[in-house]
Design an enzyme around this catalytic site. Structure first.
Site, PDB file in Angstrom:
ATOM      1  N   GLU A 253       0.888  -1.168   0.000  1.00 31.62           N
ATOM      2  CA  GLU A 253       0.000   0.000   0.000  1.00 31.62           C
ATOM      3  C   GLU A 253       0.917   1.207   0.000  1.00 31.62           C
ATOM      4  O   GLU A 253       1.599   1.475   0.988  1.00 31.62           O
ATOM      5  CB  GLU A 253      -0.921  -0.031   1.221  1.00 31.62           C
ATOM      6  CG  GLU A 253      -2.194   0.786   0.987  1.00 31.62           C
ATOM      7  CD  GLU A 253      -2.015   2.253   1.279  1.00 31.62           C
ATOM      8  OE1 GLU A 253      -1.912   3.041   0.303  1.00 31.62           O
ATOM      9  OE2 GLU A 253      -1.966   2.624   2.450  1.00 31.62           O
ATOM     10  N   CYS A 287      -1.576   9.113   2.692  1.00 33.64           N
ATOM     11  CA  CYS A 287      -1.459   8.609   1.319  1.00 33.64           C
ATOM     12  C   CYS A 287      -2.645   9.019   0.461  1.00 33.64           C
ATOM     13  O   CYS A 287      -2.507   9.224  -0.749  1.00 33.64           O
ATOM     14  CB  CYS A 287      -1.301   7.093   1.326  1.00 33.64           C
ATOM     15  SG  CYS A 287      -2.677   6.195   2.097  1.00 33.64           S
TER      16      CYS A 287
END
Length: 487
Positions: A253, A287
């Site tokens: 991720e 993110c």
């Protein structure tokens, strides 16, 4: 209330077969808002990894064989302990990670929910009956992978750790876990202490703060079967390359540069509020942060003006002592990267509508207008409180612009016409999409992950994704008697 994080327990130590000295000594815990040293955490070495894997592999066999209700009970107790000790843990998240209190509260809330969700995994069906051409029983069986390696970052340290640690343990695995040394208390020590108190058997969880050498040792150790990594795209590429050389499964991720598309039919006041939250929450160090504001030309000027006013009024300071909207950047290196991207974009022709300045590690929320797609603050992941705003003229144009990115994590589309928004979303490949919301969203029961440079898909969260991530599939058949053969 009992103290979870009594310093005499963890100061200067790692957690591996109990609290013990790390092979690399110890390292200071620095509060970014003040520069003060607020503790010392043990530092692991590659030798600590090898030792931890050996202990974990031995403990995992008995753990996987325990009745599912026992594993579930540990995870339920852990969930309750996050709630019980939330205030204490949140204090560390505020000071160590530079988070404002509401963001810290979100982390402990999701940590509890991750454990509650994981507590349902042990009782899930662990196989699937399959038809067979032969007279036999045939099924696909899910079994624990063994030892899982988890590597997590500094920005949302608790959530981005527990979302892998909890389901991996629930499914019968042991875990060797490397938190970022900059947030090793709130994102590492807290997990060790919670699972200690929850009654997790010894040897199943190892918390090893360390540098690149520790991460490499985890990826290359043959005793670790799966690596769950959250971090930058550049680091993720290195992890994937190393894991591939060792034929090791890796779940990534990674970074993002998520677009928020604002169509011309929106309530501009609400759109600006959503856009500000998406870009400035936790100083943009997320993110999923809204890294690109794509705004229809009919409302562009008003959107930029209102967003700049909002940014200019957001207080920045020490979240442990003042009521602020933004805290500090994690360290000077990250601050200088942010400012470098902003300065390069201004040199290329962008206009600073708000912000663009800093004091110590406190970077003002920044709005860049007159942005083009080639400017660094637009094209790259800034990972800071910067909102580049680009104008577009048609749906076809914005679909092309939004899709033209190496990243594919999150997407937000603001419009009164929901079906129009959904149709637009189908033309822009991302792992997550939110109609009439900004790009930063997460819940413990949903599959989470990006595509392309943002990661390897939905490998975090949600029962199915967790089972896929942390178990192996085995084909099993049973016959009533030995099968006859012509030989």
């Amino acid at each position: 209330m009992a103290t979870l994080l009594a310093e005499e327990v963890w100061q200067g130590k790692i957690f591996s077969g109990g609290w013990t000295a790390g092979g690399a000594g110890d390292t200071p815990v620095v509060e970014p808002a003040t520069g003060d040293v607020i503790g010392r955490i043990g530092a692991a070495s590659p030798d600590d990894v090898a030792r931890a894997v050996s202990i974990a592999a031995a403990a995992q066999v008995a753990w996987a064989a325990r009745p599912h209700i026992e594993r579930a009970a540990v995870l339920r107790r852990a969930g309750a302990l996050w709630e019980k000790h939330a205030a204490e843990v949140e204090g560390w998240i505020v000071r160590e990670a530079g988070s404002i209190p509401p963001k810290a509260g979100l982390e402990t809330h999701i940590a509890a929910q991750e454990c509650y969700e994981a507590s349902a995994l042990p009782s899930r069906a662990y196989g699937e009956l399959l038809p067979s051409e032969a007279p036999r029983l045939s099924w696909a069986q899910r079994s624990p992978v063994g030892v899982v390696g988890v590597i997590s970052p500094f920005n949302v340290p608790l959530i981005l750790s527990i979302r892998s640690v909890a389901p991996a343990l629930a499914l019968g695995n042991a875990v060797v876990f490397k938190p970022d040394p900059r947030t090793a208390v709130c994102g590492g020590v807290t997990l060790a202490r919670i699972f200690e108190e929850a009654g997790l058997p010894d040897g199943l969880l190892h918390v090893l703060p360390g540098g690149v050498d520790v991460g490499e040792a985890m990826v290359t150790d043959p005793g670790i079967q799966v690596i769950s990594f959250t971090g930058s795209t550049a680091a993720g590429r290195r992890v994937a390359t190393l894991a591939g050389a060792h034929l090791k499964r890796v779940h990534l991720e990674l970074g993002g540069n998520s677009a928020l598309i604002v169509l011309d039919d929106v309530d501009i006041e609400r759109a600006v509020s959503a856009g500000a939250w998406g870009s400035f929450l936790h100083q943009g160090q997320i993110c999923m942060t809204t890294g690109r504001h794509l705004v229809h030309e009919a409302i562009y000027d008003e959107y930029v003006e209102r967003l700049a006013v909002t940014a200019s009024h957001l207080p920045v300071g020490n979240p442990a002592t003042d009521q602020v909207a933004l805290g500090p950047i994690i360290d000077a290196a990250q601050r200088d990267k942010i400012h470098g991207l902003v300065s390069a974009s201004v040199t290329a022709g962008a206009r600073v509508a708000a912000g663009g300045t800093y004091e110590a590690l406190f970077y003002r929320p920044t709005v860049l207008a007159d942005v083009t797609t080639g400017m660094p603050a637009y094209a790259d992941e800034v990972f800071g409180p910067v909102a580049p705003v680009l104008r577009f003229g048609s749906v076809d144009e914005v679909a092309k612009i939004a899709a033209d990115s190496s990243y594919g994590l999150s997407l937000g589309i603001l419009t009164r016409d929901v079906m129009k928004g959904l149709a637009l979303a189908q033309r822009i490949p991302t792992g997550l999409v939110h109609i009439n919301d900004q790009t930063v969203n997460d819940e413990s029961n949903v599959p989470f992950g990006g595509i392309a440079a943002s990661g390897t898909g939905a490998r975090f969260g949600g029962a199915s994704a967790n089972v896929d991530a942390f178990t192996n599939t085995r084909w099993v058949t049973v016959r009533g008697d030995i099968a006859p053969y012509p030989f």
